[in-house]
Design a protein around this motif. Structure first.
Motif, PDB file in Angstrom:
ATOM      1  N   THR A 106       0.825  -1.218   0.000  1.00  0.00           N
ATOM      2  CA  THR A 106       0.000   0.000   0.000  1.00  0.00           C
ATOM      3  C   THR A 106       0.855   1.264   0.000  1.00  0.00           C
ATOM      4  O   THR A 106       0.441   2.282  -0.546  1.00  0.00           O
ATOM      5  N   GLY A 107       2.058   1.194   0.569  1.00  0.00           N
ATOM      6  CA  GLY A 107       2.955   2.351   0.519  1.00  0.00           C
ATOM      7  C   GLY A 107       3.312   2.699  -0.917  1.00  0.00           C
ATOM      8  O   GLY A 107       3.260   3.862  -1.327  1.00  0.00           O
ATOM      9  N   ALA A 108       3.655   1.658  -1.697  1.00  0.00           N
ATOM     10  CA  ALA A 108       4.015   1.868  -3.105  1.00  0.00           C
ATOM     11  C   ALA A 108       2.800   2.304  -3.922  1.00  0.00           C
ATOM     12  O   ALA A 108       2.906   3.173  -4.796  1.00  0.00           O
ATOM     13  N   LEU A 109       1.650   1.722  -3.626  1.00  0.00           N
ATOM     14  CA  LEU A 109       0.426   2.068  -4.352  1.00  0.00           C
ATOM     15  C   LEU A 109       0.035   3.515  -4.081  1.00  0.00           C
ATOM     16  O   LEU A 109      -0.310   4.280  -4.987  1.00  0.00           O
ATOM     17  N   PHE A 110       0.111   3.904  -2.827  1.00  0.00           N
ATOM     18  CA  PHE A 110      -0.265   5.257  -2.399  1.00  0.00           C
ATOM     19  C   PHE A 110       0.604   6.322  -3.067  1.00  0.00           C
ATOM     20  O   PHE A 110       0.123   7.398  -3.413  1.00  0.00           O
ATOM     21  N   THR A 111       1.882   6.017  -3.256  1.00  0.00           N
ATOM     22  CA  THR A 111       2.816   7.006  -3.810  1.00  0.00           C
ATOM     23  C   THR A 111       3.046   6.850  -5.313  1.00  0.00           C
ATOM     24  O   THR A 111       3.890   7.540  -5.880  1.00  0.00           O
ATOM     25  N   LEU A 112       2.305   5.947  -5.959  1.00  0.00           N
ATOM     26  CA  LEU A 112       2.465   5.764  -7.406  1.00  0.00           C
ATOM     27  C   LEU A 112       2.218   7.096  -8.122  1.00  0.00           C
ATOM     28  O   LEU A 112       1.255   7.786  -7.806  1.00  0.00           O
ATOM     29  N   PRO A 113       3.087   7.498  -9.057  1.00  0.00           N
ATOM     30  CA  PRO A 113       2.920   8.812  -9.696  1.00  0.00           C
ATOM     31  C   PRO A 113       1.664   8.907 -10.561  1.00  0.00           C
ATOM     32  O   PRO A 113       1.108   9.974 -10.734  1.00  0.00           O
ATOM     33  N   MET A 226      -0.435  17.358 -10.326  1.00  0.00           N
ATOM     34  CA  MET A 226      -1.701  17.468  -9.585  1.00  0.00           C
ATOM     35  C   MET A 226      -1.697  16.526  -8.389  1.00  0.00           C
ATOM     36  O   MET A 226      -2.104  16.893  -7.279  1.00  0.00           O
ATOM     37  N   LYS A 227      -1.261  15.291  -8.632  1.00  0.00           N
ATOM     38  CA  LYS A 227      -1.266  14.287  -7.565  1.00  0.00           C
ATOM     39  C   LYS A 227      -0.334  14.714  -6.433  1.00  0.00           C
ATOM     40  O   LYS A 227      -0.675  14.579  -5.254  1.00  0.00           O
ATOM     41  N   GLU A 228       0.824  15.260  -6.795  1.00  0.00           N
ATOM     42  CA  GLU A 228       1.750  15.769  -5.772  1.00  0.00           C
ATOM     43  C   GLU A 228       1.110  16.917  -4.987  1.00  0.00           C
ATOM     44  O   GLU A 228       1.222  16.988  -3.762  1.00  0.00           O
ATOM     45  N   ASN A 229       0.443  17.826  -5.697  1.00  0.00           N
ATOM     46  CA  ASN A 229      -0.232  18.954  -5.041  1.00  0.00           C
ATOM     47  C   ASN A 229      -1.296  18.467  -4.059  1.00  0.00           C
ATOM     48  O   ASN A 229      -1.418  18.977  -2.942  1.00  0.00           O
ATOM     49  N   LEU A 230      -2.105  17.505  -4.511  1.00  0.00           N
ATOM     50  CA  LEU A 230      -3.210  16.998  -3.689  1.00  0.00           C
ATOM     51  C   LEU A 230      -2.680  16.314  -2.432  1.00  0.00           C
ATOM     52  O   LEU A 230      -3.276  16.424  -1.357  1.00  0.00           O
ATOM     53  N   GLU A 231      -1.546  15.623  -2.581  1.00  0.00           N
ATOM     54  CA  GLU A 231      -0.955  14.956  -1.415  1.00  0.00           C
ATOM     55  C   GLU A 231      -0.407  15.985  -0.435  1.00  0.00           C
ATOM     56  O   GLU A 231      -0.620  15.883   0.774  1.00  0.00           O
ATOM     57  N   LEU A 232       0.291  16.975  -0.965  1.00  0.00           N
ATOM     58  CA  LEU A 232       0.845  18.030  -0.109  1.00  0.00           C
ATOM     59  C   LEU A 232      -0.270  18.756   0.648  1.00  0.00           C
ATOM     60  O   LEU A 232      -0.117  19.125   1.808  1.00  0.00           O
ATOM     61  N   ALA A 233      -1.415  18.930  -0.022  1.00  0.00           N
ATOM     62  CA  ALA A 233      -2.552  19.631   0.578  1.00  0.00           C
ATOM     63  C   ALA A 233      -3.070  18.931   1.827  1.00  0.00           C
ATOM     64  O   ALA A 233      -3.644  19.563   2.714  1.00  0.00           O
ATOM     65  N   MET A 234      -2.869  17.611   1.906  1.00  0.00           N
ATOM     66  CA  MET A 234      -3.334  16.862   3.077  1.00  0.00           C
ATOM     67  C   MET A 234      -2.366  16.996   4.252  1.00  0.00           C
ATOM     68  O   MET A 234      -2.685  16.617   5.364  1.00  0.00           O
ATOM     69  N   GLN A 235      -1.169  17.473   3.973  1.00  0.00           N
ATOM     70  CA  GLN A 235      -0.130  17.431   5.001  1.00  0.00           C
ATOM     71  C   GLN A 235       0.374  18.805   5.448  1.00  0.00           C
ATOM     72  O   GLN A 235       0.957  18.926   6.517  1.00  0.00           O
ATOM     73  N   LYS A 236       0.162  19.830   4.613  1.00  0.00           N
ATOM     74  CA  LYS A 236       0.752  21.142   4.902  1.00  0.00           C
ATOM     75  C   LYS A 236      -0.328  22.205   5.043  1.00  0.00           C
ATOM     76  O   LYS A 236      -1.480  21.983   4.730  1.00  0.00           O
ATOM     77  N   ASP A 237       0.103  23.391   5.466  1.00  0.00           N
ATOM     78  CA  ASP A 237      -0.842  24.502   5.628  1.00  0.00           C
ATOM     79  C   ASP A 237      -1.138  25.146   4.271  1.00  0.00           C
ATOM     80  O   ASP A 237      -0.464  24.884   3.272  1.00  0.00           O
ATOM     81  N   PHE A 238      -2.134  26.015   4.256  1.00  0.00           N
ATOM     82  CA  PHE A 238      -2.613  26.630   3.016  1.00  0.00           C
ATOM     83  C   PHE A 238      -1.512  27.363   2.258  1.00  0.00           C
ATOM     84  O   PHE A 238      -1.365  27.200   1.047  1.00  0.00           O
ATOM     85  N   PHE A 239      -0.718  28.165   2.945  1.00  0.00           N
ATOM     86  CA  PHE A 239       0.266  28.985   2.235  1.00  0.00           C
ATOM     87  C   PHE A 239       1.424  28.152   1.692  1.00  0.00           C
ATOM     88  O   PHE A 239       1.990  28.482   0.644  1.00  0.00           O
ATOM     89  N   THR A 240       1.763  27.058   2.366  1.00  0.00           N
ATOM     90  CA  THR A 240       2.772  26.138   1.823  1.00  0.00           C
ATOM     91  C   THR A 240       2.239  25.514   0.532  1.00  0.00           C
ATOM     92  O   THR A 240       2.941  25.428  -0.478  1.00  0.00           O
ATOM     93  N   ALA A 241       0.960  25.113   0.572  1.00  0.00           N
ATOM     94  CA  ALA A 241       0.328  24.530  -0.617  1.00  0.00           C
ATOM     95  C   ALA A 241       0.251  25.555  -1.745  1.00  0.00           C
ATOM     96  O   ALA A 241       0.494  25.238  -2.920  1.00  0.00           O
TER      97      ALA A 241
END
Length: 280
Positions: A106-113, A226-241
Protein backbone atom coordinates in the motif's frame (compact mmCIF):
# COMPACT_ATOMS: atom_id res chain seq x y z
CA UNK A 1 -10.43 2.06 -31.99
CA UNK A 2 -7.83 0.74 -34.47
CA UNK A 3 -4.97 1.96 -32.27
CA UNK A 4 -6.04 -0.13 -29.28
CA UNK A 5 -3.23 -2.30 -28.02
CA UNK A 6 -3.36 -4.85 -25.23
CA UNK A 7 -0.39 -6.84 -23.94
CA UNK A 8 -0.59 -9.53 -21.30
CA UNK A 9 2.25 -9.25 -18.80
CA UNK A 10 4.05 -12.04 -16.99
CA UNK A 11 3.49 -11.54 -13.26
CA UNK A 12 5.27 -14.76 -12.27
CA UNK A 13 2.11 -16.33 -10.82
CA UNK A 14 -1.46 -17.25 -11.82
CA UNK A 15 -2.61 -15.49 -8.64
CA UNK A 16 -2.09 -12.10 -10.32
CA UNK A 17 -2.90 -11.03 -13.88
CA UNK A 18 -1.35 -8.00 -15.57
CA UNK A 19 -2.38 -6.36 -18.82
CA UNK A 20 -1.25 -3.15 -20.48
CA UNK A 21 -4.06 -1.70 -22.58
CA UNK A 22 -3.97 1.77 -24.19
CA UNK A 23 -1.48 3.02 -21.61
CA UNK A 24 -3.57 1.61 -18.74
CA UNK A 25 -2.02 -1.06 -16.52
CA UNK A 26 -4.81 -3.41 -15.40
CA UNK A 27 -3.84 -5.58 -12.43
CA UNK A 28 -6.31 -8.31 -11.48
CA UNK A 29 -6.12 -10.20 -8.20
CA UNK A 30 -6.83 -13.70 -9.44
CA UNK A 31 -7.81 -16.11 -6.66
CA UNK A 32 -11.58 -16.06 -7.22
CA UNK A 33 -12.02 -19.32 -5.31
CA UNK A 34 -10.61 -17.56 -2.20
CA UNK A 35 -12.35 -14.21 -2.94
CA UNK A 36 -8.90 -12.94 -4.04
CA UNK A 37 -7.46 -13.14 -0.53
CA UNK A 38 -3.78 -12.28 -0.36
CA UNK A 39 -1.36 -15.18 -0.59
CA UNK A 40 2.38 -15.84 -0.45
CA UNK A 41 2.32 -15.81 -4.26
CA UNK A 42 -0.15 -12.99 -4.92
CA UNK A 43 1.26 -10.34 -2.57
CA UNK A 44 4.93 -10.48 -3.68
CA UNK A 45 3.81 -10.41 -7.35
CA UNK A 46 1.66 -7.34 -6.65
CA UNK A 47 4.63 -5.64 -4.95
CA UNK A 48 6.83 -6.37 -7.98
CA UNK A 49 4.20 -4.98 -10.39
CA UNK A 50 3.79 -1.76 -8.40
CA UNK A 51 7.56 -1.23 -8.14
CA UNK A 52 7.92 -1.65 -11.92
CA UNK A 53 4.89 0.57 -12.69
CA UNK A 54 6.23 3.49 -10.65
CA UNK A 55 9.10 4.04 -13.10
CA UNK A 56 7.38 2.91 -16.33
CA UNK A 57 6.79 5.85 -18.70
CA UNK A 58 4.45 3.74 -20.79
CA UNK A 59 1.85 3.57 -18.03
CA UNK A 60 -0.55 6.51 -17.78
CA UNK A 61 -3.03 5.06 -15.28
CA UNK A 62 -3.61 1.97 -13.17
CA UNK A 63 -6.77 -0.08 -12.64
CA UNK A 64 -6.66 -2.56 -9.78
CA UNK A 65 -9.49 -5.09 -9.64
CA UNK A 66 -10.41 -8.64 -8.63
CA UNK A 67 -11.46 -11.68 -10.63
CA UNK A 68 -14.94 -13.08 -10.15
CA UNK A 69 -17.32 -11.55 -7.63
CA UNK A 70 -14.89 -10.08 -5.08
CA UNK A 71 -12.23 -7.39 -4.97
CA UNK A 72 -10.13 -8.80 -2.12
CA UNK A 73 -11.11 -10.59 1.09
CA UNK A 74 -7.91 -9.44 2.81
CA UNK A 75 -5.47 -11.77 4.52
CA UNK A 76 -5.97 -15.50 4.11
CA UNK A 77 -7.60 -16.40 7.46
CA UNK A 78 -7.10 -20.14 6.92
CA UNK A 79 -3.35 -19.50 6.67
CA UNK A 80 -3.22 -17.34 9.81
CA UNK A 81 -1.42 -18.93 12.71
CA UNK A 82 -0.13 -21.71 10.50
CA UNK A 83 2.85 -19.84 9.09
CA UNK A 84 5.83 -21.76 10.49
CA UNK A 85 8.42 -19.18 9.40
CA UNK A 86 6.71 -16.51 11.52
CA UNK A 87 6.75 -18.77 14.59
CA UNK A 88 10.55 -18.76 14.62
CA UNK A 89 10.73 -14.94 14.29
CA UNK A 90 10.98 -12.63 17.28
CA UNK A 91 8.31 -9.95 17.74
CA UNK A 92 10.81 -7.34 16.56
CA UNK A 93 11.59 -9.33 13.42
CA UNK A 94 7.90 -9.78 12.68
CA UNK A 95 7.27 -6.03 13.09
CA UNK A 96 10.15 -5.14 10.74
CA UNK A 97 8.95 -7.75 8.23
CA UNK A 98 5.37 -6.42 8.21
CA UNK A 99 6.57 -2.81 8.01
CA UNK A 100 8.61 -3.68 4.93
CA UNK A 101 5.73 -5.60 3.32
CA UNK A 102 3.27 -2.77 3.99
CA UNK A 103 5.56 -0.11 2.48
CA UNK A 104 6.13 -2.20 -0.64
CA UNK A 105 2.39 -2.77 -1.11
CA UNK A 106 0.00 0.00 0.00
CA UNK A 107 2.95 2.35 0.52
CA UNK A 108 4.01 1.87 -3.11
CA UNK A 109 0.43 2.07 -4.35
CA UNK A 110 -0.26 5.26 -2.40
CA UNK A 111 2.82 7.01 -3.81
CA UNK A 112 2.47 5.76 -7.41
CA UNK A 113 2.92 8.81 -9.70
CA UNK A 114 0.07 7.78 -12.02
CA UNK A 115 -3.65 8.10 -11.22
CA UNK A 116 -4.94 4.85 -9.71
CA UNK A 117 -8.46 3.38 -9.74
CA UNK A 118 -9.71 0.48 -7.61
CA UNK A 119 -12.61 -1.25 -9.38
CA UNK A 120 -14.62 -3.28 -6.86
CA UNK A 121 -16.75 -6.06 -8.40
CA UNK A 122 -17.60 -7.26 -4.89
CA UNK A 123 -16.38 -7.20 -1.30
CA UNK A 124 -13.19 -5.43 -0.19
CA UNK A 125 -12.42 -6.50 3.37
CA UNK A 126 -9.54 -5.92 5.80
CA UNK A 127 -6.26 -5.55 3.94
CA UNK A 128 -8.35 -5.70 0.74
CA UNK A 129 -10.15 -2.54 1.82
CA UNK A 130 -6.80 -0.98 2.76
CA UNK A 131 -5.55 -1.66 -0.78
CA UNK A 132 -8.66 -0.06 -2.31
CA UNK A 133 -8.33 3.00 -0.06
CA UNK A 134 -4.67 3.45 -1.05
CA UNK A 135 -5.85 4.16 -4.62
CA UNK A 136 -6.85 7.64 -5.81
CA UNK A 137 -10.36 6.67 -6.86
CA UNK A 138 -12.75 3.81 -6.11
CA UNK A 139 -15.52 2.61 -8.44
CA UNK A 140 -17.81 -0.05 -6.99
CA UNK A 141 -20.33 -2.43 -8.52
CA UNK A 142 -23.79 -1.93 -7.02
CA UNK A 143 -23.64 -5.32 -5.29
CA UNK A 144 -20.22 -4.68 -3.72
CA UNK A 145 -19.68 -3.95 -0.05
CA UNK A 146 -16.70 -3.12 2.15
CA UNK A 147 -15.78 -3.94 5.72
CA UNK A 148 -12.78 -3.38 7.96
CA UNK A 149 -13.04 -7.05 8.95
CA UNK A 150 -10.26 -7.05 11.57
CA UNK A 151 -12.56 -7.42 14.57
CA UNK A 152 -13.65 -10.84 13.31
CA UNK A 153 -10.07 -12.18 13.48
CA UNK A 154 -9.18 -10.17 16.63
CA UNK A 155 -6.53 -8.10 14.87
CA UNK A 156 -6.07 -4.32 15.01
CA UNK A 157 -5.65 -3.43 11.32
CA UNK A 158 -2.77 -2.98 8.90
CA UNK A 159 -1.71 -1.67 5.47
CA UNK A 160 -2.61 1.91 6.40
CA UNK A 161 -6.36 1.41 6.78
CA UNK A 162 -6.76 3.42 10.01
CA UNK A 163 -5.07 6.39 8.31
CA UNK A 164 -6.72 6.25 4.86
CA UNK A 165 -10.18 5.59 6.28
CA UNK A 166 -9.92 8.43 8.81
CA UNK A 167 -8.84 10.75 6.02
CA UNK A 168 -11.78 9.75 3.78
CA UNK A 169 -14.71 9.55 6.22
CA UNK A 170 -13.49 11.28 9.38
CA UNK A 171 -12.51 9.85 12.74
CA UNK A 172 -16.02 9.18 14.12
CA UNK A 173 -17.04 6.93 11.23
CA UNK A 174 -13.59 5.32 11.02
CA UNK A 175 -13.88 4.35 14.70
CA UNK A 176 -17.37 2.98 14.17
CA UNK A 177 -16.29 0.88 11.19
CA UNK A 178 -13.13 -0.43 12.87
CA UNK A 179 -14.85 -1.38 16.15
CA UNK A 180 -18.00 -2.85 14.55
CA UNK A 181 -16.54 -4.49 11.46
CA UNK A 182 -19.96 -3.84 9.95
CA UNK A 183 -20.76 -4.38 6.31
CA UNK A 184 -20.96 -1.09 4.37
CA UNK A 185 -23.02 -1.49 1.19
CA UNK A 186 -21.82 0.24 -2.00
CA UNK A 187 -24.50 2.98 -2.00
CA UNK A 188 -23.74 3.85 1.64
CA UNK A 189 -20.00 3.83 0.93
CA UNK A 190 -20.57 6.28 -1.94
CA UNK A 191 -22.75 8.55 0.19
CA UNK A 192 -20.05 8.96 2.86
CA UNK A 193 -17.15 9.30 0.41
CA UNK A 194 -15.56 5.89 0.88
CA UNK A 195 -16.11 5.17 -2.82
CA UNK A 196 -16.39 7.76 -5.59
CA UNK A 197 -18.93 6.12 -7.83
CA UNK A 198 -21.31 3.14 -7.89
CA UNK A 199 -22.29 1.56 -11.22
CA UNK A 200 -24.42 -1.44 -12.24
CA UNK A 201 -22.43 -4.66 -11.82
CA UNK A 202 -22.16 -5.36 -15.55
CA UNK A 203 -20.85 -1.85 -16.28
CA UNK A 204 -17.99 -1.87 -13.77
CA UNK A 205 -15.17 -2.89 -16.11
CA UNK A 206 -16.17 -0.45 -18.86
CA UNK A 207 -16.64 2.42 -16.40
CA UNK A 208 -13.21 1.85 -14.84
CA UNK A 209 -11.48 1.49 -18.21
CA UNK A 210 -13.18 4.57 -19.68
CA UNK A 211 -12.02 6.66 -16.75
CA UNK A 212 -8.51 5.15 -16.78
CA UNK A 213 -8.12 5.67 -20.54
CA UNK A 214 -9.14 9.31 -20.19
CA UNK A 215 -6.37 9.71 -17.57
CA UNK A 216 -3.83 7.84 -19.74
CA UNK A 217 -4.74 10.05 -22.73
CA UNK A 218 -4.48 13.19 -20.60
CA UNK A 219 -1.49 15.41 -19.88
CA UNK A 220 0.51 12.90 -17.84
CA UNK A 221 3.05 15.32 -16.47
CA UNK A 222 0.37 17.79 -15.33
CA UNK A 223 -1.57 14.92 -13.69
CA UNK A 224 1.57 13.80 -11.89
CA UNK A 225 2.01 17.32 -10.53
CA UNK A 226 -1.70 17.47 -9.59
CA UNK A 227 -1.27 14.29 -7.56
CA UNK A 228 1.75 15.77 -5.77
CA UNK A 229 -0.23 18.95 -5.04
CA UNK A 230 -3.21 17.00 -3.69
CA UNK A 231 -0.95 14.96 -1.41
CA UNK A 232 0.84 18.03 -0.11
CA UNK A 233 -2.55 19.63 0.58
CA UNK A 234 -3.33 16.86 3.08
CA UNK A 235 -0.13 17.43 5.00
CA UNK A 236 0.75 21.14 4.90
CA UNK A 237 -0.84 24.50 5.63
CA UNK A 238 -2.61 26.63 3.02
CA UNK A 239 0.27 28.98 2.24
CA UNK A 240 2.77 26.14 1.82
CA UNK A 241 0.33 24.53 -0.62
CA UNK A 242 -0.20 27.87 -2.36
CA UNK A 243 3.54 28.43 -2.87
CA UNK A 244 3.99 24.83 -4.05
CA UNK A 245 1.19 25.25 -6.61
CA UNK A 246 3.04 28.19 -8.15
CA UNK A 247 6.19 26.09 -8.55
CA UNK A 248 4.29 23.17 -10.05
CA UNK A 249 2.25 25.34 -12.44
CA UNK A 250 5.38 27.01 -13.84
CA UNK A 251 6.94 23.55 -14.27
CA UNK A 252 3.80 22.36 -16.13
CA UNK A 253 3.71 25.50 -18.30
CA UNK A 254 7.20 24.73 -19.60
CA UNK A 255 6.24 21.19 -20.67
CA UNK A 256 5.33 20.62 -24.35
CA UNK A 257 1.89 19.34 -23.27
CA UNK A 258 0.85 22.84 -22.24
CA UNK A 259 1.66 24.35 -25.64
CA UNK A 260 -0.12 21.47 -27.37
CA UNK A 261 -3.21 21.92 -25.17
CA UNK A 262 -3.39 25.65 -25.95
CA UNK A 263 -2.96 25.05 -29.72
CA UNK A 264 -5.63 22.32 -29.67
CA UNK A 265 -8.01 24.65 -27.82
CA UNK A 266 -7.52 27.40 -30.40
CA UNK A 267 -7.78 24.94 -33.32
CA UNK A 268 -10.90 23.29 -31.77
CA UNK A 269 -9.41 19.77 -31.81
CA UNK A 270 -8.43 17.10 -29.30
CA UNK A 271 -4.88 17.55 -27.97
CA UNK A 272 -2.23 14.87 -28.53
CA UNK A 273 -0.25 14.68 -25.32
CA UNK A 274 3.17 13.10 -24.81
CA UNK A 275 2.89 9.43 -23.88
CA UNK A 276 5.84 9.51 -21.52
CA UNK A 277 7.30 11.66 -18.80
CA UNK A 278 10.91 11.96 -19.91
CA UNK A 279 10.56 15.76 -20.00
CA UNK A 280 9.43 15.79 -16.38
Amino acid sequence: NPNMTATNLDTGTDHLLGRLEDGVLVITLNRPEARNALSDELSPALRRMLAAASTDDGIGALVLTGAGTAFCAGGDVKGMGGNSSKKTMTAGERIADLQHRQRALTGALFTLPQPTIAALPGPAVGAGLAIALACDIRIAAASAFVSTGYRRVALSGDYGLSWTMTRLVGTARARQFMFSGERIEAEHAERIGLVNWVVPDDELHDAAMTMARSFADGPRMAQRLMKENLELAMQKDFFTALDNEAEQLVKASRHPDHGEAVRAFIEKRQPEFAKSDENY
